[in-house]
Design a protein around this motif. Structure first.
Motif, PDB file in Angstrom:
ATOM      1  N   LYS A 229    -102.106  -5.488 -76.506  1.00 48.89           N
ATOM      2  CA  LYS A 229    -101.582  -5.456 -77.875  1.00 48.89           C
ATOM      3  C   LYS A 229    -100.801  -6.723 -78.209  1.00 48.89           C
ATOM      4  CE  LYS A 229    -101.393  -0.424 -78.309  1.00 48.89           C
ATOM      5  NZ  LYS A 229    -100.527   0.766 -78.549  1.00 48.89           N
ATOM      6  N   ASP A 230    -100.124  -7.286 -77.210  1.00 46.55           N
ATOM      7  CA  ASP A 230     -99.382  -8.525 -77.455  1.00 46.55           C
ATOM      8  C   ASP A 230    -100.316  -9.654 -77.856  1.00 46.55           C
ATOM      9  OD1 ASP A 230     -97.234  -7.047 -76.617  1.00 46.55           O
ATOM     10  OD2 ASP A 230     -96.503  -8.529 -75.174  1.00 46.55           O
ATOM     11  N   PHE A 231    -101.514  -9.673 -77.258  1.00 53.83           N
ATOM     12  CA  PHE A 231    -102.445 -10.767 -77.520  1.00 53.83           C
ATOM     13  C   PHE A 231    -103.305 -10.520 -78.756  1.00 53.83           C
ATOM     14  CE2 PHE A 231    -101.477 -11.488 -73.014  1.00 53.83           C
ATOM     15  CZ  PHE A 231    -101.122 -12.825 -73.078  1.00 53.83           C
ATOM     16  N   ALA A 232    -102.984  -9.463 -79.480  1.00 55.28           N
ATOM     17  CA  ALA A 232    -103.704  -9.189 -80.727  1.00 55.28           C
ATOM     18  C   ALA A 232    -102.738  -9.168 -81.903  1.00 55.28           C
ATOM     19  CB  ALA A 232    -104.450  -7.865 -80.625  1.00 55.28           C
ATOM     20  N   LYS A 233    -101.688  -9.999 -81.807  1.00 58.00           N
ATOM     21  CA  LYS A 233    -100.729 -10.085 -82.907  1.00 58.00           C
ATOM     22  C   LYS A 233    -100.103 -11.473 -82.932  1.00 58.00           C
ATOM     23  CE  LYS A 233     -96.733  -8.308 -80.313  1.00 58.00           C
ATOM     24  NZ  LYS A 233     -95.689  -7.272 -80.276  1.00 58.00           N
ATOM     25  N   ASN A 234     -99.177 -11.658 -83.842  1.00 63.28           N
ATOM     26  CA  ASN A 234     -98.474 -12.920 -84.111  1.00 63.28           C
ATOM     27  C   ASN A 234     -99.381 -14.153 -84.052  1.00 63.28           C
ATOM     28  OD1 ASN A 234     -97.681 -12.294 -81.044  1.00 63.28           O
ATOM     29  ND2 ASN A 234     -97.463 -14.487 -81.266  1.00 63.28           N
ATOM     30  N   GLY A 235    -100.355 -14.123 -84.965  1.00 63.65           N
ATOM     31  CA  GLY A 235    -101.251 -15.264 -85.080  1.00 63.65           C
ATOM     32  C   GLY A 235    -102.578 -15.084 -84.396  1.00 63.65           C
ATOM     33  N   SER A 236    -102.700 -14.074 -83.530  1.00 64.03           N
ATOM     34  CA  SER A 236    -103.975 -13.788 -82.860  1.00 64.03           C
ATOM     35  C   SER A 236    -104.463 -12.421 -83.307  1.00 64.03           C
ATOM     36  CB  SER A 236    -103.797 -13.787 -81.337  1.00 64.03           C
ATOM     37  OG  SER A 236    -103.307 -15.028 -80.881  1.00 64.03           O
ATOM     38  N   THR A 237    -105.774 -12.307 -83.456  1.00 61.43           N
ATOM     39  CA  THR A 237    -106.341 -11.027 -83.891  1.00 61.43           C
ATOM     40  C   THR A 237    -106.913 -10.224 -82.732  1.00 61.43           C
ATOM     41  OG1 THR A 237    -108.457 -12.114 -84.348  1.00 61.43           O
ATOM     42  CG2 THR A 237    -106.885 -11.933 -86.175  1.00 61.43           C
ATOM     43  N   SER A 238    -107.053 -10.880 -81.558  1.00 61.43           N
ATOM     44  CA  SER A 238    -107.655 -10.236 -80.400  1.00 61.43           C
ATOM     45  C   SER A 238    -107.343 -11.071 -79.167  1.00 61.43           C
ATOM     46  CB  SER A 238    -109.171 -10.117 -80.572  1.00 61.43           C
ATOM     47  OG  SER A 238    -109.745 -11.422 -80.646  1.00 61.43           O
ATOM     48  N   ILE A 239    -107.658 -10.537 -78.001  1.00 56.03           N
ATOM     49  CA  ILE A 239    -107.520 -11.320 -76.775  1.00 56.03           C
ATOM     50  C   ILE A 239    -108.417 -12.560 -76.858  1.00 56.03           C
ATOM     51  CG2 ILE A 239    -107.983 -11.339 -74.293  1.00 56.03           C
ATOM     52  CD1 ILE A 239    -107.146  -8.396 -74.227  1.00 56.03           C
ATOM     53  N   GLN A 240    -109.639 -12.363 -77.336  1.00 54.88           N
ATOM     54  CA  GLN A 240    -110.572 -13.483 -77.454  1.00 54.88           C
ATOM     55  C   GLN A 240    -109.988 -14.583 -78.345  1.00 54.88           C
ATOM     56  OE1 GLN A 240    -111.256 -10.273 -77.770  1.00 54.88           O
ATOM     57  NE2 GLN A 240    -113.316  -9.740 -77.031  1.00 54.88           N
ATOM     58  N   ASP A 241    -109.366 -14.179 -79.429  1.00 58.60           N
ATOM     59  CA  ASP A 241    -108.779 -15.140 -80.354  1.00 58.60           C
ATOM     60  C   ASP A 241    -107.587 -15.855 -79.706  1.00 58.60           C
ATOM     61  OD1 ASP A 241    -108.536 -16.392 -82.896  1.00 58.60           O
ATOM     62  OD2 ASP A 241    -106.880 -15.054 -83.385  1.00 58.60           O
ATOM     63  N   ALA A 242    -106.781 -15.111 -78.933  1.00 59.13           N
ATOM     64  CA  ALA A 242    -105.639 -15.714 -78.244  1.00 59.13           C
ATOM     65  C   ALA A 242    -106.108 -16.746 -77.223  1.00 59.13           C
ATOM     66  CB  ALA A 242    -104.807 -14.630 -77.567  1.00 59.13           C
ATOM     67  N   VAL A 243    -107.179 -16.435 -76.503  1.00 60.74           N
ATOM     68  CA  VAL A 243    -107.732 -17.378 -75.528  1.00 60.74           C
ATOM     69  C   VAL A 243    -108.229 -18.631 -76.232  1.00 60.74           C
ATOM     70  CG1 VAL A 243    -109.625 -17.756 -73.900  1.00 60.74           C
ATOM     71  CG2 VAL A 243    -108.298 -15.633 -73.799  1.00 60.74           C
ATOM     72  N   ASN A 244    -108.944 -18.456 -77.317  1.00 58.04           N
ATOM     73  CA  ASN A 244    -109.531 -19.603 -78.024  1.00 58.04           C
ATOM     74  C   ASN A 244    -108.500 -20.495 -78.703  1.00 58.04           C
ATOM     75  OD1 ASN A 244    -112.200 -19.191 -77.310  1.00 58.04           O
ATOM     76  ND2 ASN A 244    -112.631 -17.877 -79.074  1.00 58.04           N
ATOM     77  N   ARG A 245    -107.285 -20.009 -78.802  1.00 57.15           N
ATOM     78  CA  ARG A 245    -106.220 -20.824 -79.400  1.00 57.15           C
ATOM     79  C   ARG A 245    -106.040 -22.131 -78.629  1.00 57.15           C
ATOM     80  NH1 ARG A 245    -100.032 -18.672 -80.595  1.00 57.15           N
ATOM     81  NH2 ARG A 245     -99.246 -20.577 -81.598  1.00 57.15           N
ATOM     82  N   TYR A 246    -106.190 -22.056 -77.284  1.00 55.65           N
ATOM     83  CA  TYR A 246    -105.976 -23.243 -76.458  1.00 55.65           C
ATOM     84  C   TYR A 246    -107.157 -23.580 -75.551  1.00 55.65           C
ATOM     85  CZ  TYR A 246    -101.054 -22.775 -77.807  1.00 55.65           C
ATOM     86  OH  TYR A 246     -99.873 -22.683 -78.517  1.00 55.65           O
ATOM     87  N   ALA A 247    -108.194 -22.757 -75.563  1.00 56.89           N
ATOM     88  CA  ALA A 247    -109.315 -22.989 -74.651  1.00 56.89           C
ATOM     89  C   ALA A 247    -110.104 -24.233 -75.036  1.00 56.89           C
ATOM     90  CB  ALA A 247    -110.238 -21.772 -74.647  1.00 56.89           C
ATOM     91  N   LYS A 248    -110.398 -25.066 -74.050  1.00 54.58           N
ATOM     92  CA  LYS A 248    -111.271 -26.215 -74.278  1.00 54.58           C
ATOM     93  C   LYS A 248    -112.714 -25.758 -74.426  1.00 54.58           C
ATOM     94  CE  LYS A 248    -108.320 -29.385 -71.646  1.00 54.58           C
ATOM     95  NZ  LYS A 248    -108.209 -30.238 -70.430  1.00 54.58           N
ATOM     96  N   GLN A 249    -113.066 -24.716 -73.672  1.00 52.57           N
ATOM     97  CA  GLN A 249    -114.398 -24.122 -73.761  1.00 52.57           C
ATOM     98  C   GLN A 249    -114.234 -22.758 -74.419  1.00 52.57           C
ATOM     99  OE1 GLN A 249    -116.530 -23.887 -70.036  1.00 52.57           O
ATOM    100  NE2 GLN A 249    -117.787 -22.180 -70.748  1.00 52.57           N
ATOM    101  N   LYS A 250    -114.619 -22.644 -75.667  1.00 51.43           N
ATOM    102  CA  LYS A 250    -114.380 -21.429 -76.430  1.00 51.43           C
ATOM    103  C   LYS A 250    -115.240 -20.272 -75.921  1.00 51.43           C
ATOM    104  CE  LYS A 250    -111.748 -23.856 -79.164  1.00 51.43           C
ATOM    105  NZ  LYS A 250    -110.282 -23.823 -79.008  1.00 51.43           N
ATOM    106  N   ILE A 251    -114.705 -19.064 -76.055  1.00 52.38           N
ATOM    107  CA  ILE A 251    -115.478 -17.863 -75.743  1.00 52.38           C
ATOM    108  C   ILE A 251    -115.896 -17.207 -77.054  1.00 52.38           C
ATOM    109  CG2 ILE A 251    -114.327 -17.529 -73.529  1.00 52.38           C
ATOM    110  CD1 ILE A 251    -112.662 -15.306 -74.803  1.00 52.38           C
ATOM    111  N   ASP A 252    -116.905 -16.354 -76.990  1.00 53.07           N
ATOM    112  CA  ASP A 252    -117.387 -15.689 -78.190  1.00 53.07           C
ATOM    113  C   ASP A 252    -116.318 -14.763 -78.755  1.00 53.07           C
ATOM    114  OD1 ASP A 252    -119.741 -16.968 -77.737  1.00 53.07           O
ATOM    115  OD2 ASP A 252    -120.832 -15.190 -77.015  1.00 53.07           O
TER     116      ASP A 252
END
Length: 269
Positions: A229-252
């Protein structure tokens, strides 16, 4: 009728056992739902220079710790922690100053807890196995402002309640190999946002922590499964979105996620 009577008796016994278990473990859990905000009307802004010096001296670029060295230098660590204990964040301090204080406090007291019992193979050896009840994170060994706190108090009742920023999970380090790296500099209010971003980039793109390929089925750190739940709030909509915030290689965005087994062995040099 006798069968029905026996059935109800068994149900009553099961309910009593369940209630007993909840009474034993529930109080500790419920406690961690109640926010804390320890501050001081006379607090002063700390520069955390003493902690910064210890980190630079005993933590390498990979976040591995020379616990033997810290133990030999325990007087310096204890002196810094005494300074924290005597100087809670000022009520009027900025949110960033308070966040830096609590991140440093959590990490520094964790290191102190390790060296008090050193040598150990894992921090989990230092407590029981009932989460929110008797683990090492539930031990009230942290004196702050005349009261005693636990590591879980700092993480769950202070940091996670006060600071709506899932990047704190890249900064809090529980002395384990699967944790984010212990940063070899102290957090400071004027740079904490930049430091959190750097921690996020480092953690997400570390192949030992996260395997981002294939993009539709990445294998992530278990930290994401601990706090979904932490990774799906405050600027992120999901875990995937939280990862892609800084990932060099984006995930779907709709990737199927799996998680690595957490390695609790000590993060020792």
């Amino acid at each position: 009728m006798k069968r029905i009577s026996r059935l109800f008796s068994r149900l009553a016994l099961f309910s009593a056992l369940a209630a007993g278990t909840l009474a034993y473990s529930g109080c500790g859990y419920v406690n961690y739902l109640i926010p804390l905000n320890p501050t001081s009307s006379k607090g002063r802004t700390l520069d955390h220079a003493a902690w910064d010096g210890l980190l630079k001296k005993y933590v390498d670029d990979q976040g591995m710790v020379n616990y033997k060295g810290v133990r030999q230098d325990s007087a310096a660590l204890n002196s810094y922690l005494k300074t924290l204990s005597d100087n809670l964040p000022a009520k009027q301090a900025s949110a960033d100053e308070k966040l830096a204080f609590w991140l440093n406090a959590y990490n520094a007291f964790t290191v102190q807890r390790i060296i008090r019992s050193y040598p150990v193979k894992s921090i989990k050896e230092l407590g029981g196995d009932k989460i929110f009840v008797n683990t090492v994170w539930d031990q009230d060994f942290i004196p702050l402002g005349g009261k005693r706190y636990t590591l879980n108090d700092i993480e769950h009742r202070i940091i996670r309640k006060q600071f709506d920023d899932n990047r704190i999970h890249y900064a809090l380090v529980c002395a384990a190999m699967s944790c984010p790296r212990l940063r070899n500099e102290a957090y400071v209010g004027t740079r904490v946002q930049e430091q959190l971003a750097d921690q996020g980039r480092d953690f997400i793109n570390n192949s030992q922590k996260n395997d981002l390929s294939p993009a539709n089925k990445p294998t992530l750190s278990a930290i994401y499964s601990f706090y979904p739940k932490d990774f799906a709030k405050n600027g992120s909509t999901s875990i995937q979105d939280a990862v892609n915030r800084y990932a060099k290689q984006k995930i779907d965005p709709n990737a199927t996620l799996s998680y690595k087994e957490y390695d609790w062995s000590l993060n020792e040099q």
